[in-house]
Design an enzyme around this catalytic site. Structure first.
Site, PDB file in Angstrom:
ATOM      1  N   MET A 243       0.851  -1.193   0.000  1.00  0.00           N
ATOM      2  CA  MET A 243       0.000   0.000   0.000  1.00  0.00           C
ATOM      3  C   MET A 243       0.884   1.241   0.000  1.00  0.00           C
ATOM      4  SD  MET A 243      -1.197  -0.072   4.010  1.00  0.00           S
ATOM      5  CE  MET A 243      -1.139  -1.874   4.143  1.00  0.00           C
ATOM      6  N   ASP A 286     -10.996  -2.876  15.338  1.00  0.00           N
ATOM      7  CA  ASP A 286      -9.751  -3.077  16.088  1.00  0.00           C
ATOM      8  C   ASP A 286      -9.168  -1.716  16.472  1.00  0.00           C
ATOM      9  OD1 ASP A 286      -7.335  -3.732  17.162  1.00  0.00           O
ATOM     10  OD2 ASP A 286      -6.607  -4.880  15.435  1.00  0.00           O
TER      11      ASP A 286
END
Length: 439
Positions: A243, A286
């Site tokens: 990414m 999360d």
């Protein structure tokens, strides 16, 4: 521990991972015996739960989970979010270290992972690839690189065998919890364990995570408070997620920033959580601080991890909206009723501890609704201490424990994480103004 000490191969086979858990059990058992004999010699009558949750046993457990990685370590990270009734601050600090203290794969093992993903000549894709990770967590570790095109990237590499070990890891840890007595025998955890397995399988699916990254990039493209990287599609593989590399510092650095900067950052994160819950229909569940970076000059927050994004069921969103409306009403009975409907409270708890529960609710309502100038001061820990004092006997009454639906448990993990971050950063927030648009 130096970086050199952190290079350890990931145990992959079922027997090797079971053996690693056995080492945890053996270490804890010897610690329990030693600590128990010591307390008996001092004239104390030790309880098993107290002996299991000593700092020395927690250190052993955290170290072994860090070596194992995978679902076992992820469950340890979840323990770190426990809000205070089960763990002392010392134990919370130990388990919190699991957020960023996973061991690294040895470079030979890493090279095999990259060759399996991109072929033996995988380096042709890069001008530079740093074999020492810049971060390591439960499912994978992250490396910095520069593509042949000159594009700076962060490459998340999944630990080998982690996806295959999820079911057995969770079953083994659940067995340990049962045998330890930390979980009451009457609680049926089967639905929650099944959902935990499903969630972790999704977190280990990097193709799915890339899809969620693209989705949140679109959802937040017009919000200047956030940065969302995009995946490198041509190098994306099930176990490797490249990414855009995003500059920033760990979110913990906000703790030393001026009050106004801390407040703005926390407001952005809290408002994002509300939008996820009530508008997006999907929430990144999360709250690990390693999933965020803070860009000091611009004040923007980079969102780095989308593996734990899950759909918000309409009935769960409706239940949280009912709780929100009850809170804004200031009526204790409505809040209690909403918590009962969500199964965060049981009728038996209300029957036995109703007065203490109402006092806890009243304390929270006063703190939120009667804050001076409408600003809730999260540096004032007085209300939290008062609530924890009243909650302790209720929590210890284990025969009355109940669980909400698995879906709500994962959503609450994120909500609790945001509240704990607000406490950590000592922020001031206009909570009522933030909540009212969603009521």
């Amino acid at each position: 521990m130096t970086d050199r000490d952190r290079f350890r191969a990931v145990p992959q086979g079922r027997l090797s991972r079971l053996g690693a858990l056995g080492q945890i059990v053996g270490g804890i058992a010897s610690g329990v015996v030693s600590e128990g004999l010591n307390r008996l010699a001092q004239g104390e009558r030790p309880h098993l739960r107290d002996l299991l949750l000593t700092p020395s046993n927690a250190l052993k457990t955290a170290e072994h989970l860090s070596r194992m990685r995978g679902a076992a370590m992820k469950l340890g990270q979840m323990i770190a979010l426990e809000p205070g009734e089960l763990l002392t601050p010392e134990l919370q600090a130990i388990f919190s270290s699991l957020g960023s203290s996973a061991h690294f794969m040895p470079q030979a093992q890493l090279g095999r992972c990259l060759a399996e993903a991109w072929g033996p000549d995988w380096r042709r894709h890069f001008r530079h690839f740093d074999m020492t990770p810049i971060a390591a967590a439960s499912i994978g570790q992250v490396h910095r690189g520069v593509l042949s095109s000159g594009r700076p990237v962060a490459v998340k590499v999944q630990y080998p065998g982690v996806a295959r070990s999820i079911d057995s890891d969770i079953d083994n840890v659940a067995t340990l919890l049962r045998l330890s007595g930390l979980v009451p025998r009457h609680l049926d955890l089967s639905a929650h364990l099944a959902e935990a397995k499903r969630q972790l399988r999704e977190e280990a699916d990097y193709l799915r995570e890339a899809d969620e990254m693209r989705r949140f990039h679109l959802l937040l493209k017009d919000d200047p408070r956030f940065v969302v990287p995009l995946p490198v599609d041509e190098l994306l593989r099930p176990g490797v997620l490249p990414m855009d590399f995003v500059e920033g510092v760990p979110l913990e650095r906000l703790g030393t920033a001026p009050q106004a900067e801390r407040d703005r950052a926390m407001q952005a994160l809290a408002e994002l959580a509300l939008r996820e819950l009530f508008l997006f229909g999907a929430m990144q569940t999360d709250p690990n601080l390693g999933n965020y970076l803070w860009q000091r000059e611009s004040g923007r927050i980079a969102l780095l991890d989308f593996g734990a994004v899950r759909p918000v069921l309409p009935e769960s969103a409706a239940a949280y909206r009912a709780l929100l409306r009850a809170t804004l009403s200031g009526e204790i009975e409505r809040v209690r009723g909403a918590l009962l409907d969500m199964r965060y409270l049981s009728p038996a708890q209300v029957a036995r501890h109703g007065k203490a529960l109402d006092e806890m609710i009243s304390t929270v309502l006063d703190h939120v609704l009667k804050a001076p100038g409408g600003q809730v001061d999260f540096s004032d820990r007085g209300p939290l201490v008062a609530v924890q004092a009243r909650a302790q006997p209720i929590f210890l009454d284990r025969s009355l424990w109940a669980l909400p639906s698995p879906d709500k448990m994962f959503l609450q993990r994120k909500i609790t994480g945001m509240a704990l971050l607000a406490l950590k950063l000592r922020v001031r927030l206009s909570l009522v103004d933030m909540l009212e648009p969603h009521a």
